[in-house]
Design a protein around this motif. Structure first.
Motif, PDB file in Angstrom:
ATOM      1  N   ALA A  31       1.752 -29.365 -15.332  1.00 41.52           N
ATOM      2  CA  ALA A  31       1.180 -30.294 -15.241  1.00 41.52           C
ATOM      3  C   ALA A  31       0.698 -30.312 -16.588  1.00 41.52           C
ATOM      4  O   ALA A  31       0.785 -29.678 -17.181  1.00 41.52           O
ATOM      5  N   PRO A  32      -0.001 -31.004 -17.371  1.00 49.08           N
ATOM      6  CA  PRO A  32      -0.469 -31.304 -18.355  1.00 49.08           C
ATOM      7  C   PRO A  32      -2.101 -30.151 -18.350  1.00 49.08           C
ATOM      8  O   PRO A  32      -2.331 -30.584 -17.252  1.00 49.08           O
ATOM      9  N   LEU A  33      -2.057 -29.838 -19.372  1.00 47.92           N
ATOM     10  CA  LEU A  33      -3.200 -28.560 -19.689  1.00 47.92           C
ATOM     11  C   LEU A  33      -4.563 -29.800 -20.093  1.00 47.92           C
ATOM     12  O   LEU A  33      -4.478 -30.708 -20.411  1.00 47.92           O
ATOM     13  N   ARG A  34      -5.674 -29.367 -18.969  1.00 43.35           N
ATOM     14  CA  ARG A  34      -6.498 -30.717 -18.786  1.00 43.35           C
ATOM     15  C   ARG A  34      -7.669 -29.894 -19.751  1.00 43.35           C
ATOM     16  O   ARG A  34      -7.593 -28.412 -20.198  1.00 43.35           O
ATOM     17  N   ALA A  35      -8.348 -30.875 -19.995  1.00 47.74           N
ATOM     18  CA  ALA A  35      -9.515 -30.659 -20.990  1.00 47.74           C
ATOM     19  C   ALA A  35     -10.258 -29.036 -21.138  1.00 47.74           C
ATOM     20  O   ALA A  35     -10.806 -28.913 -22.009  1.00 47.74           O
ATOM     21  N   ALA A  36     -11.010 -29.329 -19.476  1.00 46.18           N
ATOM     22  CA  ALA A  36     -11.976 -27.738 -18.908  1.00 46.18           C
ATOM     23  C   ALA A  36     -10.763 -26.820 -19.598  1.00 46.18           C
ATOM     24  O   ALA A  36     -11.389 -25.577 -19.504  1.00 46.18           O
ATOM     25  N   ASP A  37      -9.740 -26.246 -19.103  1.00 49.18           N
ATOM     26  CA  ASP A  37      -9.145 -25.603 -19.150  1.00 49.18           C
ATOM     27  C   ASP A  37      -8.042 -24.866 -20.817  1.00 49.18           C
ATOM     28  O   ASP A  37      -8.481 -23.845 -21.416  1.00 49.18           O
ATOM     29  N   LEU A  38      -8.513 -26.203 -21.579  1.00 46.90           N
ATOM     30  CA  LEU A  38      -8.412 -25.186 -22.845  1.00 46.90           C
ATOM     31  C   LEU A  38      -9.104 -25.349 -23.751  1.00 46.90           C
ATOM     32  O   LEU A  38      -9.346 -24.135 -24.500  1.00 46.90           O
ATOM     33  N   THR A  40     -11.565 -23.213 -22.008  1.00 44.95           N
ATOM     34  CA  THR A  40     -11.744 -21.819 -22.164  1.00 44.95           C
ATOM     35  C   THR A  40     -11.367 -20.976 -22.465  1.00 44.95           C
ATOM     36  O   THR A  40     -11.143 -19.904 -22.530  1.00 44.95           O
TER      37      THR A  40
END
Length: 51
Positions: A31-38, A40
């Motif tokens: 799945a694409p990287l979510r903004a929150a994960d980026l 982090t």
């Protein structure tokens, strides 16, 4: 990609979106990287050293 699954056209067009997603799931990437994960990852591994 659908052609590689060996589905007949009639079987493909008869599938629901959910059935199609189940069939395709093993063939797609993560799945694409979510903004929150980026955010982090950016905090954990900054491009420059602090200071």
């Amino acid at each position: 990609m659908v052609g590689r699954l060996g589905l007949a056209p009639s079987a493909y067009w008869a599938m629901t979106p959910r059935e199609l997603s189940v069939v395709l799931a093993p063939h797609v990437g993560p799945a694409p990287l979510r903004a929150a994960d980026l955010a982090t990852l950016a905090a954990r591994y900054p491009d420059r050293a602090p200071g």
